[in-house]
Design a protein around this motif. Sequence first.
Motif, PDB file in Angstrom:
ATOM      1  N   ARG A 136       0.844  -1.203   0.000  1.00  0.00           N
ATOM      2  CA  ARG A 136       0.000   0.000   0.000  1.00  0.00           C
ATOM      3  C   ARG A 136       0.875   1.247   0.000  1.00  0.00           C
ATOM      4  O   ARG A 136       2.009   1.230   0.487  1.00  0.00           O
ATOM      5  CB  ARG A 136      -0.919   0.023   1.227  1.00  0.00           C
ATOM      6  N   ASN A 137       0.303   2.354  -0.525  1.00  0.00           N
ATOM      7  CA  ASN A 137       1.015   3.628  -0.496  1.00  0.00           C
ATOM      8  C   ASN A 137       0.729   4.346   0.820  1.00  0.00           C
ATOM      9  O   ASN A 137       0.078   3.802   1.709  1.00  0.00           O
ATOM     10  CB  ASN A 137       0.628   4.495  -1.700  1.00  0.00           C
ATOM     11  N   ASN A 158      -1.837  -0.247  -5.206  1.00  0.00           N
ATOM     12  CA  ASN A 158      -1.626   0.128  -6.602  1.00  0.00           C
ATOM     13  C   ASN A 158      -1.911  -1.092  -7.483  1.00  0.00           C
ATOM     14  O   ASN A 158      -1.045  -1.931  -7.713  1.00  0.00           O
ATOM     15  CB  ASN A 158      -0.195   0.627  -6.818  1.00  0.00           C
TER      16      ASN A 158
END
Length: 313
Positions: A294-295, A301
Amino acid sequence: MSFMKVDFLPKFSVSGVWQRWRESYPVEGTKAEHAITLFTGVPTIYTRLIQGYQAMDPQLQAASAAAARNLRLMMCGSSALPQPVMQEWEAITGHRLLERYGMTEFVMAISNPLKGERKAGTVGKPFPGVQVKILADEESGSNVNKVGELCVKSPSLFKEYWKLPEVTRESFIDDGFFKTGDAVTMDEDGYYIILGRTNADIMKVGGYKLSALEIESVLLENPAVSECCVLGLPDKTYGEVVCAIIVAEAETKKKREEESKPAITLEELTSWAKDRLAPYKIPTRLFLWDSLPRNAMGKVNKKELKKLLAPEQ
């Protein structure tokens, strides 16, 4: 005159957030001087907070839930909130999360009501003064049940992307509506439902347009599933096939490992899902991972995941 104070944490911490709430309301009926009254987060944050709560001993759970119930409002945004997460959070804290929809380009545009029905699985209705339309392959007079890209016109809408005239032109349609890149539909009550990003969450499987977010929400109801990501992978026959990446629930994973078995098999998932999903929505490929990449905003993404997994096909 009233003032608002915002607490900035160095980074998100599950234990830190729960502790901050307990410090705000240390004893039933009491409130600290600088108590937290409003909290907003993305779906992943609420998932992590639920997991943290489940790992507490009963006494700490009781204190944490009691403190959380004293907050005035809890909101959720950035991406669609899975209904199982909303329901579990409400069961723990008594708060029915207020879902709303916005982007940097126009701030807030759509919201469930502060007072009124907050419909699970929706982001609500447009604010006063905000116009929205659904840009679909087949146009019709009504947005009800139509699926397409959400377009927004608002008094707060930005003018242009700095020094990017071509990107700006491509981002607007002729009548001044901004193309958000999010696929949506609207129910009979006028509440909008986010189906996902048009370039990542909408899968084209054998002639059907499927929402990955809808399938994820159903899979999260499986007790063996802690987190999941659904995406479409290239397929010569169907165009795309439904793939699920699952992070197993910790206790289930441990128990199955002791039996030398995977936490969940594709056959087990298919059998469980057949009464909950249409046959063409059931994943035909399954990956079991320890975590989802995850960002900083908690988003997966999917475009990068597709690139990573496509060579395996």
